[in-house]
Write an enzyme that holds these catalytic residues in place. Structure first.
Site, short mmCIF file in Angstrom:
data_model
loop_
_atom_site.label_atom_id
_atom_site.label_comp_id
_atom_site.label_asym_id
_atom_site.label_seq_id
_atom_site.Cartn_x
_atom_site.Cartn_y
_atom_site.Cartn_z
N LYS A 427 21.28 27.76 -103.15
CA LYS A 427 21.04 27.96 -104.58
C LYS A 427 22.34 28.16 -105.35
O LYS A 427 22.49 27.66 -106.46
CB LYS A 427 20.13 29.18 -104.78
CG LYS A 427 18.71 28.99 -104.31
CD LYS A 427 17.80 30.12 -104.76
CE LYS A 427 18.32 31.48 -104.32
NZ LYS A 427 18.39 31.64 -102.87
N THR A 429 25.37 26.97 -104.61
CA THR A 429 26.09 25.71 -104.76
C THR A 429 25.42 24.82 -105.81
O THR A 429 26.10 24.14 -106.58
CB THR A 429 26.20 24.95 -103.42
OG1 THR A 429 24.90 24.75 -102.89
CG2 THR A 429 27.04 25.71 -102.43
N ARG A 451 25.49 36.44 -108.95
CA ARG A 451 25.61 37.81 -108.44
C ARG A 451 26.93 37.98 -107.71
O ARG A 451 27.49 37.02 -107.16
CB ARG A 451 24.46 38.12 -107.48
CG ARG A 451 23.12 38.28 -108.16
CD ARG A 451 22.03 38.56 -107.14
NE ARG A 451 21.79 37.41 -106.26
CZ ARG A 451 21.06 37.48 -105.16
NH1 ARG A 451 20.51 38.61 -104.78
NH2 ARG A 451 20.87 36.40 -104.43
N LYS A 462 26.63 36.29 -93.23
CA LYS A 462 26.64 35.17 -94.17
C LYS A 462 28.03 34.60 -94.42
O LYS A 462 28.20 33.40 -94.59
CB LYS A 462 26.04 35.63 -95.51
CG LYS A 462 25.85 34.49 -96.50
CD LYS A 462 25.14 35.00 -97.75
CE LYS A 462 24.90 33.87 -98.74
NZ LYS A 462 24.22 34.34 -99.95
N ALA A 681 17.49 40.96 -103.26
CA ALA A 681 16.25 40.39 -103.80
C ALA A 681 15.02 40.84 -103.03
O ALA A 681 13.91 40.81 -103.58
CB ALA A 681 16.33 38.87 -103.80
N PHE A 712 16.73 34.48 -103.04
CA PHE A 712 15.70 34.04 -102.09
C PHE A 712 14.72 33.06 -102.73
O PHE A 712 15.07 32.31 -103.64
CB PHE A 712 14.99 35.24 -101.46
CG PHE A 712 15.90 36.08 -100.61
CD1 PHE A 712 16.75 35.50 -99.67
CD2 PHE A 712 15.93 37.45 -100.74
CE1 PHE A 712 17.59 36.27 -98.88
CE2 PHE A 712 16.77 38.23 -99.95
CZ PHE A 712 17.60 37.64 -99.02
N PHE A 801 21.94 17.32 -97.33
CA PHE A 801 22.85 17.53 -96.20
C PHE A 801 23.15 16.17 -95.55
O PHE A 801 22.37 15.21 -95.69
CB PHE A 801 22.21 18.47 -95.17
CG PHE A 801 22.17 19.90 -95.62
CD1 PHE A 801 23.04 20.84 -95.07
CD2 PHE A 801 21.26 20.33 -96.59
CE1 PHE A 801 22.99 22.16 -95.48
CE2 PHE A 801 21.22 21.65 -97.00
CZ PHE A 801 22.10 22.58 -96.44
N TRP A 830 27.91 19.24 -103.14
CA TRP A 830 28.76 19.77 -102.07
C TRP A 830 29.87 18.78 -101.73
O TRP A 830 31.01 19.17 -101.50
CB TRP A 830 27.90 20.06 -100.83
CG TRP A 830 28.67 20.69 -99.70
CD1 TRP A 830 29.04 22.00 -99.57
CD2 TRP A 830 29.17 20.01 -98.54
NE1 TRP A 830 29.73 22.18 -98.40
CE2 TRP A 830 29.83 20.98 -97.75
CE3 TRP A 830 29.12 18.69 -98.09
CZ2 TRP A 830 30.44 20.68 -96.53
CZ3 TRP A 830 29.73 18.37 -96.89
CH2 TRP A 830 30.38 19.36 -96.13
#
Length: 977
Positions: A427, A429, A451, A462, A681, A712, A801, A830
């Protein structure tokens, strides 16, 4: 007009009013006193055409000089009236636009001479201008002058500064410390440079130069081709020479060094301006008959035999003061113009995407970010609205909201997602790629609002959270580590509350009421007073007294004893690190704590209620009030105990006063981003701050876009965004961007489990249209339906991807449209940056053209149980809810305390639409268990706990910190992604 006079080293204050009937007061400041500058200019004389001068004609020459003085005085008075009238008319027009602010002139001088002040009081009174006179010591130093000038520079109420100082005090440092926009005498290098360059729209003509030109024009209606001799040195001569030549005059310069040469020049000049302050004898016969003679300093004039100081000549002081006040009004007008919305002049940074795509940190370091000052100027921020934290990030002042309060908001875009895999679906990116596409490529004003990442996940599982590939916030190291210290401020504030709780319990347990009262309300200098926060507590107790001596023994007991029940304290300490061994601890084991032992624990810092408050507050006052309302526990009598009861809420506001300002950064393509707040979240509302969104919406303008991200899946972050954040902010979204990946859809379609750190099963690498379709018809369709519950259009963004096939991507887009999405597009941000998100940007723009029909999911006045049931059934797909006895008891208690009208913030797993993490797709036919219900009264929501929710993550076997390192030579950070 209001006037404040600040005098002498002791800074005693005297206030005057120069307007009849006006109220004394005005702007006052405490500062040391400034020296007296050059005397006011004077019109010396206008020589007569019949004057012969010398010998027997001396008296005749003097008589003609007096006549010239009389005529000059009339002309001077006429000019003053004209300048005052035009300035007053301009002032009236400006006051209609902004009646709340009056322009202010600050006169900085050495000593306490009021001669100059009187002339300005008279002018200011006629046009409703405020004046402050700052009197420094006569022997004040350069540092003292600079210190005073810096104060005036930063005082937004001051629109003009006049440095009435001796020439020796007007050093280059002093002059160039003064902000050019407040230099109403036009003496700084910047303003003189603007004048010579011809840029009069920003600079100021020195008032004395304006007065000289005015009188010359009064003397001669057509000055073009006339010769004017400027005698003396200094910047005034340069300014006058330039201004005169612009008007077609022939301006010559001379000095006092050669009398014979000067005499010849004086006789040939149509007008003479004497600039210097030397005591030079100027014989009357040297002037050409009929020439205008103006002095700007204490020059003496003689005939051949007698020396005469022409002290009775018309005083230019009032005319100069009139022009100075006119410059102040010009400055005020420009200031008002600056307060208006500024069109963007964004210069995007070019990307040169490489194949294969390098690591995130390599991409980040390959791009040189713009300075914050440059970015701020490009997006219409004023210099005083920016607080730099190094070169690459800055806080933005909340005063921006007041400045742009009439500016229409831009379009509000929320980025949410389908139920994610444990790897996340991108989300952030997508958010960054979308704003890069909108701003850098489609030339829409756009802002990303993200955030702030927690140090826990950064060093835990992460890693960095600044986006990825060619869609990042840069520099990523600064984004991920510390930023501007907001989370540290939250940690300090949260733990101050925890310390206050335990200290208060100790003191109440070991002291009598009288001892407690004497310490809580001590006698200082023989006087005992309640602090404002203590008076607030008395009011809540129903005690309307302000004198401590008047409290009855019962009232003293009620006041000093919070009587917290140790078993019902809900407040825990926090730390911004994943530390599972702090989940449950015992405090108070030292002998000094006198047996006050109890069990408590730590949460991660971003789980603190203070973080939730930071994200929902819409002003400093709102944040302060929310902090005061935070409930930290319950008394033995069953009453809630708040941070204000502890007396700590004011201190919390102090710790958080800088954290409330959003942090400005930029993307790889130089587009602006606000990074602010980071509540989890799954246990909080999971959205960046209301204030960041509001500031951004004003800055982008009516046709711009603000893209903000919810945590999320749409069942958690988006639902809370609408029901909690939108209620708090009053903002309404234009469109939802729902992020989906082929990987996650295959999981929801029946694919095997995905685990962080483990290789992906072949189902996620090879093409499998069946799994993709099943995932679309279950989870993707359900998340689109959730968004439609709120009446908001949905655009599906397929985050592509390299393992995805064209057939899989096309299938997702097709089914998404079948399920009600306005559009569905593949995104290649990306690998390509904003260029790879152009289709998404166009789809978002198209979706905002038709207004949505936003609505909340539930009425805020519904009973708590019904609000929980509504979310469970309509959003999660549950058949019903099941409340534990503890949850029922808590709901009853909250209803008794009048908390029933707060919105609901469900705390549940993010890995499933249900409460069961392993149930993928769109589960149905289940009962949602509510094991507990808690309240964040300061943040303003009730949060039911669905299953077991950890507020303190733990470290895995191999945390991310294994890969994070620092090069001690270059200081470069490695391993952050």
């Amino acid at each position: 007009m209001k006037l404040s006079v600040i005098r002498s080293a002791c800074s005693s204050l005297r206030t005057h009013s120069a307007r009849p009937g006006s109220r004394a007061g005005g702007l006052s400041r405490r500062c040391p006193p400034l020296p007296a500058g050059p005397p006011n200019g004077r019109l010396l004389l206008r020589t007569s055409s019949s004057s012969t001068g010398g010998g027997a004609d001396t008296k005749l020459a003097v008589d003609f000089g007096k006549q010239a003085q009389k005529e000059g005085r009339v002309e001077c008075d006429s000019s003053v009236r004209e300048v005052v009238q035009s300035t007053k008319e301009a002032m009236v027009a400006l006051q209609r636009r902004n009646p709340a602010v009056q322009p202010l002139l600050a006169i900085v001088q050495a000593g306490e001479d009021d001669i100059l002040l009187e002339a300005h009081k008279e002018m200011a009174g006629k046009i409703d201008l405020n004046i402050i006179q700052i009197c420094l010591a006569k022997d004040c130093t350069e540092d003292e002058i600079v210190e005073e000038v810096l104060k005036l520079n930063e005082d937004s109420r001051v629109h003009g500064v006049y440095l009435h100082l001796p020439p020796a005090s007007l050093t280059s440092r002093v002059l160039n410390t003064l902000k050019a926009e407040k230099d109403v005498d036009g003496i700084s290098d910047v303003n003189i440079g603007r004048l010579v360059r011809g840029d009069l729209s920003k600079g100021f003509v020195p008032p004395i130069a304006s007065a000289v030109l005015d009188l010359l024009e009064k003397h001669e209606s057509n000055l073009e081709g006339k010769t004017v001799l400027l005698v003396g040195e200094g910047h005034l001569g340069l300014v006058l020479q330039y201004l005169m030549e612009r008007r077609g005059m022939i301006a010559l310069k001379s000095n006092w060094s050669s009398k014979s040469h000067l005499q010849k020049q004086l006789m040939q000049a149509d007008a003479v301006v004497l600039l210097g302050g030397e005591d030079i004898d100027v014989p009357h016969t040297w002037f050409r008959p009929g020439a205008a003679v103006i002095r700007c300093g204490p020059i003496l004039v003689t005939d051949d035999e007698h020396l005469t100081e022409m002290s009775s000549t018309p005083d230019l002081g009032h005319l100069i003061a009139a022009y100075r006040t006119q410059n102040v009004v010009h400055s005020y007008s420009r200031w008002l113009q600056e307060q208006q919305y500024r069109p963007w002049r964004l210069r995007s940074l070019k990307l040169q995407p490489m194949t294969p795509v390098p690591s995130d940190i390599e991409i980040s370091r390959a791009q040189k970010p713009k300075s914050m000052n440059q970015l701020a100027e490009e997006i219409g921020l004023l210099p005083e609205e920016l607080e730099a934290y190094g070169r690459n990030k800055a806080k933005v002042q909340l005063s921006l909201l007041d400045r742009l309060h009439t500016q229409p908001d831009g379009k509000y875009v929320l980025v949410a997602g389908i139920t994610p895999t444990p790897l996340g679906e991108g989300k952030s990116t997508v958010t960054i790629g979308l704003v890069q596409a909108l701003s850098a490529h489609l030339k829409f004003n756009s802002f990303g609002c993200l955030r702030q990442p927690s140090q826990g996940p950064t060093f835990g599982v992460k890693g960095g959270a600044a986006g990825g590939g060619y869609a990042q916030v840069i520099p990523m190291e600064e984004f991920n580590l510390h930023l501007t210290g907001d989370i540290h401020a939250i940690t300090a504030a949260n733990n101050l509350v925890a310390a206050a709780i335990d200290a208060r319990m100790l003191h109440e347990a070991t002291q009598s009421d009288k001892a407690l009262f004497n310490r809580l309300v001590p006698t200082v200098n023989g006087v005992r007073r309640f602090s404002p926060i203590q008076i607030s507590r008395l009011r809540r107790l129903g005690i309307n007294k302000t004198d401590p001596a008047t409290l009855t023994p019962q009232e003293v007991t009620s006041f000093v004893r919070l009587d917290l029940d140790p078993s019902k304290i809900t407040w825990q300490r926090v730390v911004d690190t994943n530390d599972r061994f702090l989940r449950k601890i015992t405090v108070g084991q030292a002998s000094t704590e006198k047996g006050q032992i109890r069990e408590t624990g730590f949460d991660i810092a971003v789980a603190s209620e203070i973080m939730a408050i930071l994200a929902l507050a819409d002003s400093l006052l709102d944040m302060k009030n929310r902090l005061a309302r935070m409930v930290v526990g319950t008394s033995r009598s069953g009453q809630p105990v708040t941070a204000e009861d502890l007396g700590v809420s004011g201190a919390l506001a102090v710790l958080m006063k800088d954290a409330i300002k959003p942090t400005l950064m930029q993307t790889l393509e130089g587009t602006p981003v606000f990074v602010h707040a980071g509540p989890f979240a799954n246990i909080a509302h999971g959205n960046s701050s209301v204030l960041a969104d509001k500031l951004a919406l004003k800055l982008v303008g009516r046709d711009g876009f603000v893209v903000t991200e919810a945590g999320f899946g749409a069942d958690i972050g988006m639902e809370k965004f609408f029901n909690i954040k939108c209620r708090a902010s009053g903002l309404r979204p234009s469109v939802v961007v729902l992020v989906a990946t082929v990987r996650a859809l295959k999981m929801h379609g029946g694919g095997p489990n995905v685990s962080a750190g483990a290789p992906l099963p072949k189902e996620y690498i090879d093409e499998n249209l069946g799994l993709v379709a099943d995932g679309c018809y279950s989870n993707l369709r359900k998340q689109i339906q959730i968004a439609h519950l709120f009446g908001v259009p949905v655009v599906v963004a397929v985050n592509v991807f390299k393992t995805d096939t064209k057939a899989e991507i096309d299938l997702v887009c097709q089914i998404a449209k079948e399920c009600g999405a306005s559009d569905a597009v593949p995104c290649h941000h990306w690998a390509k940056g904003g260029q790879g998100c152009l289709d998404l940007a166009k789809a978002v723009n198209e979706a905002t053209i038709t207004p949505g029909n936003f609505q909340f999911l539930y009425n805020i006045e519904m009973p708590i149980v019904e609000k929980i049931r509504t979310i469970a059934q309509k959003v999660y797909g549950a058949d019903d809810i099941e409340l534990s006895p503890e949850a029922k008891a808590k709901i009853d208690y909250y209803n008794q305390q009048d908390y029933g009208s707060l919105p609901i913030c469900m705390a549940k797993t993010h890995l499933s639409l249900s409460h069961m993490p392993d149930k993928k797709g769109a589960p149905t036919g289940f009962i949602l268990p509510i094991r507990d219900v808690r309240a964040s009264i300061g943040a303003g929501f009730i949060y039911p706990l669905v299953g077991t929710m950890s507020t303190m993550p733990g470290l895995p076997t191999r945390p991310c910190f294994y890969d994070i390192d620092l090069d001690p030579i270059t200081e470069e950070i490695t391993g952050l992604f």
